[in-house]
Design a protein around this motif. Structure first.
Motif, PDB file in Angstrom:
ATOM      1  N   LYS A  20       0.851  -1.208   0.000  1.00 16.29           N
ATOM      2  CA  LYS A  20       0.000   0.000   0.000  1.00 16.29           C
ATOM      3  C   LYS A  20       0.879   1.247   0.000  1.00 16.29           C
ATOM      4  N   LYS A  21       1.942   1.220   0.811  1.00 16.16           N
ATOM      5  CA  LYS A  21       2.854   2.376   0.853  1.00 16.16           C
ATOM      6  C   LYS A  21       3.523   2.575  -0.500  1.00 16.16           C
ATOM      7  N   ASN A  24       1.037   4.133  -2.771  1.00 17.99           N
ATOM      8  CA  ASN A  24       0.880   5.558  -2.429  1.00 17.99           C
ATOM      9  C   ASN A  24       2.087   6.366  -2.909  1.00 17.99           C
ATOM     10  N   GLN A  38      -6.681   3.652  -5.611  1.00 14.56           N
ATOM     11  CA  GLN A  38      -6.710   2.252  -5.173  1.00 14.56           C
ATOM     12  C   GLN A  38      -8.151   1.775  -5.108  1.00 14.56           C
TER      13      GLN A  38
END
Ligand code: FNR
Length: 183
Positions: A20-21, A24, A38
């Motif tokens: 997820k990071k 991002n 997302q």
């Protein structure tokens, strides 16, 4: 509105997911004409072919978000040398009912991060096989198998300065790949 809407499918549901990071962080490295969003896959039911004629609202939402996107970005961890089940579940949902897949023809990039030394290489390879069958135009090169180590992300969760050049190079090729396929 940005010219290129990209649906980002992250293969981890984990709150503090590295992937997820990474997704991002990639969203901050694309040009302003790109918008990365997302898509939610955590509320999808387990795929059951008996439900094809009556797909859940969450499945309809996923399909409509994929349909509306000009491109796709898969950011996935590796689970037991393959892609996580939650990711395959989402892919299967949006491929059905037969003849109503929303994947076909979309350009895509595949990238992933894991704590193992092969950095999701096998998960990505399995994912590529599935996407090829679904007629997704997946960028072949450059590949990016990201091994999670100290410094990959800074304290704010951004991609760390020593990792930006490598990932930016991948992103630049990805941007060109999407543009080449979207007329
Ligand atoms: C893993 N992990 C892992 N790592 C790897 O490099 N190769 C692998 O085959 C596996 N297999 C595996 C299976 C299962 C069930 C789990 C839970 C984990 C470790 C994995 O890289 C690590 O948990 C990452 O943090 C997962 O990514 P996110 O959730 O941080 O994005």
């Amino acid at each position: 509105m940005s010219q290129y809407q990209i649906a980002v499918i992250v293969g981890s549901l984990r709150q503090d997911s590295f992937n997820k990071k990474l997704a991002n962080g990639i969203a901050k490295l694309v040009p302003s004409e790109f918008s990365l969003k997302q898509v939610q896959i955590s509320d999808l039911p387990l795929y059951d072919q008996d439900d094809d004629a009556n797909q859940a609202d969450s499945v309809k939402r996923l399909k409509s978000e994929i349909s509306a996107a000009q491109g796709l970005l898969f950011v996935t961890p590796e689970y037991n040398r393959s892609m996580p089940g939650v990711l395959k579940n989402a892919i299967d949902h949006a491929s059905r009912p037969y003849g109503q897949s929303v994947w076909a023809g979309k350009p895509a990039g595949v990238i992933g991060a894991s704590i193992g030394s092969i950095g999701t290489a096998l998960a990505q390879q399995h994912l590529r096989n599935v996407l090829a069958y679904l007629d997704v135009a997946t960028m072949g090169q450059p590949e990016a198998f990201i091994h999670v180590r100290d410094g990959l992300f800074d304290a704010q969760g951004n991609i760390g300065p020593s990792s930006v050049p490598f990932i930016q190079n991948w992103v630049d090729h990805y941007v060109a790949w999407i543009k080449k396929h979207v007329q």
